[in-house]
Motif scaffolding. Structure first.
Motif, PDB file in Angstrom:
ATOM      1  N   TRP A  59       0.847  -1.197   0.000  1.00  0.00           N
ATOM      2  CA  TRP A  59       0.000   0.000   0.000  1.00  0.00           C
ATOM      3  C   TRP A  59       0.879   1.243   0.000  1.00  0.00           C
ATOM      4  O   TRP A  59       1.867   1.323   0.713  1.00  0.00           O
ATOM      5  CB  TRP A  59      -0.895   0.006   1.233  1.00  0.00           C
ATOM      6  N   SER A  60       0.510   2.220  -0.804  1.00  0.00           N
ATOM      7  CA  SER A  60       1.197   3.511  -0.774  1.00  0.00           C
ATOM      8  C   SER A  60       0.258   4.572  -1.321  1.00  0.00           C
ATOM      9  O   SER A  60      -0.585   4.286  -2.186  1.00  0.00           O
ATOM     10  CB  SER A  60       2.491   3.473  -1.589  1.00  0.00           C
ATOM     11  N   SER A  61       0.408   5.782  -0.833  1.00  0.00           N
ATOM     12  CA  SER A  61      -0.453   6.880  -1.283  1.00  0.00           C
ATOM     13  C   SER A  61      -0.262   7.153  -2.766  1.00  0.00           C
ATOM     14  O   SER A  61      -1.216   7.484  -3.477  1.00  0.00           O
ATOM     15  CB  SER A  61      -0.149   8.144  -0.472  1.00  0.00           C
ATOM     16  N   ALA A  62       0.976   7.013  -3.239  1.00  0.00           N
ATOM     17  CA  ALA A  62       1.262   7.276  -4.652  1.00  0.00           C
ATOM     18  C   ALA A  62       0.514   6.282  -5.545  1.00  0.00           C
ATOM     19  O   ALA A  62      -0.081   6.663  -6.562  1.00  0.00           O
ATOM     20  CB  ALA A  62       2.761   7.192  -4.907  1.00  0.00           C
ATOM     21  N   VAL A 102      -2.187   4.561  -4.778  1.00  0.00           N
ATOM     22  CA  VAL A 102      -3.629   4.786  -4.658  1.00  0.00           C
ATOM     23  C   VAL A 102      -4.066   5.981  -5.498  1.00  0.00           C
ATOM     24  O   VAL A 102      -5.061   5.910  -6.238  1.00  0.00           O
ATOM     25  CB  VAL A 102      -4.020   4.993  -3.184  1.00  0.00           C
ATOM     26  N   MET A 103      -3.343   7.087  -5.414  1.00  0.00           N
ATOM     27  CA  MET A 103      -3.717   8.283  -6.164  1.00  0.00           C
ATOM     28  C   MET A 103      -3.619   8.049  -7.670  1.00  0.00           C
ATOM     29  O   MET A 103      -4.495   8.470  -8.437  1.00  0.00           O
ATOM     30  CB  MET A 103      -2.823   9.451  -5.755  1.00  0.00           C
TER      31      MET A 103
END
Length: 258
Positions: free
Chosen positions: A150-153, A155-156
């Protein structure tokens, strides 16, 4: 503007009060459930086999991580959205004829163009909401499965791709609205949706998906390994959408003469 808001509110009220949308949402929930199932199998194939979820000869390719999982959602929306979003649009426009309310609708003191635009906007909002619902359920299921990386990058980036795929798929529903209006019901537009879904798969398989508008969202979703969309493909989608919108608008403006 006042009349537009009134007609939009009227369309929204009819949609919310109907059981059809809720049934569609429930049926569309199968997509993230299946995606979660595939990820579970990929994450621990031995456990899935020992519990009888898959057979001994089953082979599921891919990686169990958030990137693959969200990419799968984009692909499901690109393919399944053609049918689901198309059915929603055909229902919003075709129900007036099936329920025999079109005459009452046409006698309202509002411009028919306002009525058509309100229906298109209502369809757009509902389809966006369905896509958001599927992604939300997908995140919940992904958390239960315990997907790694999981990572914000990630997901975005994935959410951006899903948004683009959703928008491309939705704007291609204007011809569906035309066929629903022209045929005064659901059968013709649903048949049209099924035909476009079949042809999009066949044409993409032979390498000409860039030139068939209903195949472009699936290509952008990475279904064939590429996520690049050309300007020519965007122009084809834009022209197709515009023709469907103008055709629907023309039909409703002169509905008394048909």
């Amino acid at each position: 503007m006042k009349y537009f808001l009134v007609t939009l509110h009227m369309e929204g009220f009819k949609i919310i009060k109907s059981k059809v949308i809720w049934i569609i949402a429930a049926a569309f929930s199968i997509a993230p459930l299946m995606a979660g199932f595939f990820m579970f199998v990929l994450k621990d194939p031995a456990l899935a086999e020992s519990t009888g979820l898959v057979g001994d000869q089953a082979q599921v390719a891919g990686e169990a991580n958030w990137q693959s999982y969200l990419d799968l959602h984009a692909q499901m929306i690109a393919v399944g959205g053609i049918f689901v979003f198309g059915f929603v649009t055909s229902w919003i426009f075709g129900r007036e004829y099936v329920d025999n309310t079109v005459k009452d609708l046409l006698t309202l003191p509002y411009s028919r163009a306002v009525i058509v635009i309100s229906k298109f906007l209502a369809s757009f909002i509902i389809n966006i909401a369905l896509s958001a619902y599927i992604v939300t359920v997908g995140f919940f299921i992904g958390g239960i499965v315990g997907l790694p990386q999981w990572s914000s990058a990630i997901v975005m980036e994935s959410l951006y791709a899903i948004l683009i795929v959703t928008m491309l798929t939705i704007v291609l529903n204007t011809p569906v609205a035309f066929f629903a209006s022209y045929s005064r019901g659901y059968l013709a537009p649903v048949g049209f949706v099924i035909i476009t879904l079949i042809f999009s798969q066949v044409i993409a398989a032979v390498g000409y998906g860039d030139y068939f508008p209903w195949a472009v969202p699936a290509l952008y979703s990475g279904l064939t390994g590429e996520t690049i969309i050309s300007w020519s493909s965007l122009m084809i989608i834009g022209i197709t959408s515009l023709l469907g919108f103008l055709g629907t608008l023309y039909w409703w403006l002169f509905a008394d003469q048909h």
